[in-house]
Design a protein around this motif. Structure first.
Motif, PDB file in Angstrom:
ATOM      1  N   UNK A  40      13.946   3.500  -9.014  1.00  0.00           N
ATOM      2  CA  UNK A  40      13.244   2.448  -9.153  1.00  0.00           C
ATOM      3  C   UNK A  40      12.175   1.127  -8.347  1.00  0.00           C
ATOM      4  N   UNK A  41      11.476   0.522  -8.693  1.00  0.00           N
ATOM      5  CA  UNK A  41      10.763  -0.655  -8.169  1.00  0.00           C
ATOM      6  C   UNK A  41      11.906  -2.079  -7.823  1.00  0.00           C
ATOM      7  N   UNK A  42      11.523  -2.262  -6.316  1.00  0.00           N
ATOM      8  CA  UNK A  42      12.546  -3.239  -6.566  1.00  0.00           C
ATOM      9  C   UNK A  42      11.641  -4.254  -5.282  1.00  0.00           C
ATOM     10  N   UNK A  43      11.999  -5.691  -5.070  1.00  0.00           N
ATOM     11  CA  UNK A  43      12.036  -6.311  -3.245  1.00  0.00           C
ATOM     12  C   UNK A  43      11.097  -5.191  -2.689  1.00  0.00           C
ATOM     13  N   UNK A  44      12.438  -4.621  -2.795  1.00  0.00           N
ATOM     14  CA  UNK A  44      12.286  -3.627  -0.972  1.00  0.00           C
ATOM     15  C   UNK A  44      11.228  -2.269  -0.729  1.00  0.00           C
ATOM     16  N   UNK A  45      11.454  -2.083  -2.578  1.00  0.00           N
ATOM     17  CA  UNK A  45      10.245  -1.060  -2.705  1.00  0.00           C
ATOM     18  C   UNK A  45      10.378   0.228  -4.049  1.00  0.00           C
ATOM     19  N   UNK A  46      10.581   1.430  -3.450  1.00  0.00           N
ATOM     20  CA  UNK A  46      11.225   1.928  -4.424  1.00  0.00           C
ATOM     21  C   UNK A  46      12.786   3.054  -4.341  1.00  0.00           C
ATOM     22  N   UNK A  47      13.952   2.354  -4.581  1.00  0.00           N
ATOM     23  CA  UNK A  47      15.278   2.733  -4.648  1.00  0.00           C
ATOM     24  C   UNK A  47      15.347   3.510  -5.696  1.00  0.00           C
ATOM     25  N   UNK A  54       1.078  -1.131  -0.314  1.00  0.00           N
ATOM     26  CA  UNK A  54       0.430  -0.119  -0.053  1.00  0.00           C
ATOM     27  C   UNK A  54       1.181   0.942   0.091  1.00  0.00           C
ATOM     28  N   UNK A  55       2.361   1.596  -0.390  1.00  0.00           N
ATOM     29  CA  UNK A  55       2.891   2.358  -0.532  1.00  0.00           C
ATOM     30  C   UNK A  55       2.717   2.813  -2.295  1.00  0.00           C
ATOM     31  N   UNK A  56       3.540   4.230  -2.526  1.00  0.00           N
ATOM     32  CA  UNK A  56       3.095   4.529  -3.517  1.00  0.00           C
ATOM     33  C   UNK A  56       3.119   3.885  -4.749  1.00  0.00           C
ATOM     34  N   UNK A  57       2.238   3.935  -6.084  1.00  0.00           N
ATOM     35  CA  UNK A  57       2.848   2.883  -6.941  1.00  0.00           C
ATOM     36  C   UNK A  57       2.826   3.347  -8.219  1.00  0.00           C
ATOM     37  N   UNK A  58       3.690   4.440  -7.899  1.00  0.00           N
ATOM     38  CA  UNK A  58       4.792   5.201  -9.065  1.00  0.00           C
ATOM     39  C   UNK A  58       5.724   5.280  -8.099  1.00  0.00           C
ATOM     40  N   UNK A  59       7.139   4.780  -8.869  1.00  0.00           N
ATOM     41  CA  UNK A  59       7.869   5.227  -8.382  1.00  0.00           C
ATOM     42  C   UNK A  59       8.362   7.147  -9.179  1.00  0.00           C
ATOM     43  N   UNK A  60       8.920   7.439  -7.754  1.00  0.00           N
ATOM     44  CA  UNK A  60       9.727   8.553  -9.008  1.00  0.00           C
ATOM     45  C   UNK A  60      10.820   8.806  -9.513  1.00  0.00           C
ATOM     46  N   UNK A  61      10.571   9.556 -10.237  1.00  0.00           N
ATOM     47  CA  UNK A  61      12.123   9.858 -10.730  1.00  0.00           C
ATOM     48  C   UNK A  61      13.204   9.736 -10.710  1.00  0.00           C
ATOM     49  N   UNK A  62      14.334   9.114 -11.155  1.00  0.00           N
ATOM     50  CA  UNK A  62      15.645   8.536 -10.549  1.00  0.00           C
ATOM     51  C   UNK A  62      15.165   7.236  -9.763  1.00  0.00           C
TER      52      UNK A  62
END
Length: 802
Positions: A629-636, A619-627
């Motif tokens: 990437x979506x990983x197993x851990x979340x937006x890195x 239930x975190x952010x649906x889209x990762x911010x520019x810069x």
């Protein structure tokens, strides 16, 4: 968060057991509002942003205990979670003692040292298992104490072996540093967070044991090393092997800073060098990240706040980084806010203790200052100003007075004169090099000490005051962020800067406007302190504190020149706190647990699960911010990782790589800035030198010339000791090595002083139990921990049925 590889019969599977997220369910008392609060879009956006999980913090605290500590694949220990198992655990401990006695009688010191170290590692794993099965079990702290005791025995053995087999001693010490100084804190910090939820009365003993364990692991390295230069390199190499994110140096520096406090000033050189290297690594990584400064600042803030085990050592590290690193203004603003949040988090944890006696004991444990150093007194002054709770402030005041008395006692006789002189020389070097910022708390602390010393003793304070004034001048001349670095949280501190003003104003062009900039920053910091409070009652407490402490003339100046209307500000921030609570209640059906106590919801609440897969709903952010990437851990944040090669790193320093440690010649160690006896030589710049380092320096490459040290890979071990990473893929199924694969750690080769008889057999430990949990269905990749007794049993049942 922390991946614990827990037990299921003879194998473990990864489960996300978040010591961090236990905090999220420590809710505040309910507020009754007379009328409905209108929730602004700004507050809604702020709350949702604060609920984002730090992918970097999750990744950096992932621990596969068995793999990291080289425990057997079928290790499934008995733990005292019930009466029968308590008896079995007692027999197992007896068997270990018999085994240790047999090794002492018949085996070499080297073999005995390895055995004791392995027993310590097993005790640590057992503490994890026991808390996973029974979070309320009081024996967890006792097992951790046993772990620390065995580490101490290992350290003693290393010291005994050193003269006969130096290579063995250094290699075993390097293993102790890697496993018990940089891996173990991740486990212990998560246990600490869960103890706050289940057994807060155990926190004082646990915190002391945890920090003593870090000190023992560090001492093993100091005892085995030829000098401080070798010890520093051992610390740095062991730390770099654990780097997984661009911010990992903060966690490493935190562990080193906590261990350092248990040693005298003459042994600080190795720690200081390793802490500095770790923070330089973070600084250089921040400069290369391909995102905006604002995103860097937000991501870094979430990382620091969501690492488990927040304590004074982390506040020290953040303050050192804020003072000395070349950072953009938005980053320094966030770090100022981070200090207020971390202190607020610690204060709130203390307030939640069940009794005044427990609160006092936890205060003393969490705000432990060992030797009454000047920098400690300065930090205590600042912490005391930003703690909202009146009770905790009173405890802090008593601790401050105790530390002042410890400091004054150092002047008690001529025998201590040399130590006091060395302490002030070290302090002056920190000020002159930019490591310590001469803010209002700095001058306030010195003034408080000066009035209680004899005229002869006051010369030490006067010299340090002069060093602070010169550093303040240099900051105002060269540092674009001078106002942010020199500003404190308490508006009353302006009166201490006023006393310094007349001594420095003639040496800085446009001094008056720059001094006013510091005053404006004081007002801004005070606003931020109020803004991060999530409870209106805390804002009212600050109002009471500062109405009593701020002189009337300073209040009038702030209200007139900076339009800081105290009453209006208090009312504004009380309303914002109410909005946060109402919005959180509306969205999640719970009261807002607080900014410091809700480190993200990337894996949701326990009840928010997908009905088909039984996995936590993201239930975190649906889209990762520019810069990012979506990983197993979340937006890195995208981060280019480079392999760390210890042998090359050692060669760059002029040392010789010995398989697990970097060896220097005695003469070289002396020239590197530390003598063979561990004393700090005159390396730092002295007053008046023309080559004083510039504060706004460009990023210095580290550790290799011309190439920034970014991030070693996870498989950051010498090639001879390579072990593949063990992580779940995108399906949540753990990666398994090929059939028949066996890790091949580099064996420790050393001459044995004694060979046991050919028919000698080591006593076997009690065989592991056959644990049959209640069958359930579903596959759990991660779980969001909640403060109720059956949580870890729930996780263990899920794991066992997978």
């Amino acid at each position: 968060m922390l991946y614990f590889f827990l037990w299921r019969k003879l194998a473990w599977r990864p489960v996300l057991v978040s010591g961090l997220l236990v905090l999220s369910l420590m809710v505040l008392p309910a507020f009754a509002f007379a009328q409905e609060t209108v929730i602004s879009d700004e507050v809604q956006a702020e709350v949702e942003q604060e609920l984002v999980t730090s992918a970097e913090a999750v990744k950096d605290t992932e621990v596969d205990i068995k793999q990291e500590l080289d425990l057997p694949a079928n290790f499934d220990p008995v733990v005292p979670n019930n009466f029968v198992n308590s008896l079995r655990y007692g027999f197992k401990k007896f068997g270990r003692n018999v085994q240790k006695a047999a090794y002492k009688a018949f085996a070499s010191d080297q073999k005995e040292a390895q055995l004791i170290k392995k027993q310590a590692d097993k005790a640590l794993a057992e503490a994890v298992k026991l808390q996973s099965l029974d979070p309320d079990n009081e024996k967890v702290v006792g097992i951790v104490e046993d772990y620390k005791s065995k580490l101490g025995e290992t350290k003693d053995k290393i010291e005994k072996i050193r003269d006969r087999d130096s290579d063995f001693a250094k290699q075993l010490a390097a293993q102790v540093a890697e496993d018990n100084l940089f891996v173990a804190p991740k486990v212990l910090s998560s246990i600490q967070e869960n103890l706050f939820a289940h057994r807060p009365e155990a926190i004082p003993d646990f915190v002391r044991t945890k920090e003593e364990a870090l000190a023992v692991a560090s001492e093993a390295v100091l005892k085995a090393s030829g000098d401080s230069a070798e010890a520093a390199e051992a610390f740095k190499i062991a730390a770099f092997k654990q780097f997984k994110t661009p911010f990992s140096g903060i966690a490493a520096a935190d562990a080193l800073a906590a261990a350092k406090e248990h040693f005298g000033v003459d042994q600080h050189a190795a720690f200081d060098e390793a802490i500095k290297a770790s923070l330089e690594n973070v600084e250089n990584n921040l400069q290369t990240l391909p995102v905006t400064d604002e995103l860097k600042a937000r991501t870094f803030q979430r990382y620091v706040e969501q690492l488990p085990g927040t304590g004074v050592s982390r506040i020290r590290v953040v303050e050192q980084f804020r003072s000395s690193a070349d950072l953009p203004p938005v980053m320094i603003e966030k770090m100022t806010e981070m200090k207020a949040r971390m202190v607020g988090h610690m204060s709130k944890r203390i307030e939640q203790a069940p009794s005044e006696a427990a609160r006092k004991a936890i205060t003393e444990a969490m705000f432990q200052f060992k030797d009454g150093k000047v920098e400690d007194l300065k930090l205590m002054n600042e912490i005391k100003d930003i703690v909202p709770s009146q009770e905790v402030r009173q405890h802090m005041q008593r601790k401050h007075e105790e530390s002042v008395n410890k400091f004054l006692n150092k002047f008690g006789n001529d025998q201590n004169a040399k130590a006091v002189t060395a302490e002030f020389q070290a302090l002056n070097r920190k000020v002159e090099s930019g490591e310590m910022v001469p803010d209002a708390n700095f001058f306030k602390t010195l003034e408080g000490l000066k009035s209680r010393l004899s005229p002869e003793q006051q010369k030490f304070i006067s010299e340090t005051e002069e060093a602070g004034k010169q550093e303040m001048i240099e900051r105002m001349k060269q540092d674009r962020n001078f106002a942010q670095r020199l500003g404190s949280f308490n508006p009353a501190d302006i009166e201490f800067l006023e006393k310094v003003k007349r001594d420095v104003q003639g040496e800085v062009a446009d001094f008056e406007s720059k001094f006013r900039a510091i005053e404006r920053q004081q007002a801004e910091n005070f606003r931020k302190l109020l803004d991060v409070q999530d409870d209106p009652e805390k804002i009212r407490e600050f109002k009471q504190h500062f109405e009593q402490e701020i002189p009337e003339d300073i209040k009038k100046r702030f209200e007139g020149q900076y339009e800081f209307k105290f009453e209006d500000q208090y009312q504004k921030f009380e309303e914002r706190a109410r909005e946060r609570n109402e919005f959180f209640q509306e969205k999640f059906g719970k009261e807002f647990p607080g900014q410091q106590q809700f480190p993200g919801q990337g894996f949701g609440f326990p009840h928010e699960r997908d009905d088909q897969t039984q996995k936590p709903r993201l239930i975190g952010p649906p889209v990762c911010a520019d810069g990012t990437v979506k990983t197993d851990f979340g937006c890195e944040i995208k981060f280019e990782k480079k392999e760390f090669k210890p042998a090359e790193f050692c060669a760059q320093k002029g040392g010789t790589w010995r398989g697990s440690f970097c060896e220097f010649s005695k003469q070289q160690g002396d020239h590197e800035g530390q003598g063979a006896n561990g004393e700090q030589s005159e390396r730092g710049p002295r007053p008046g030198e023309s080559d004083r380092p510039q504060l706004n320096r460009p990023g210095q490459p580290f550790p290799g010339e011309g190439e920034p040290f970014q991030r070693p890979f996870e498989d950051i071990r010498p090639e001879e000791n390579f072990r593949p990473p063990f992580k779940p893929d995108e399906t949540g199924v753990p990666f398994r090595p090929p059939e028949g694969f066996k890790p091949t750690p580099e064996p420790i080769q050393s001459p044995q002083s004694f060979h046991p008889p050919s028919d000698f057999k080591s006593p076997a430990e009690t065989p592991p139990p056959t644990f049959q949990p209640t069958p359930t269905s579903g596959d759990v990749q991660g779980a969001y921990t909640e403060a109720y007794p059956d949580l870890f049993k729930f996780l263990f049942d899920r794991l066992s049925s997978a």
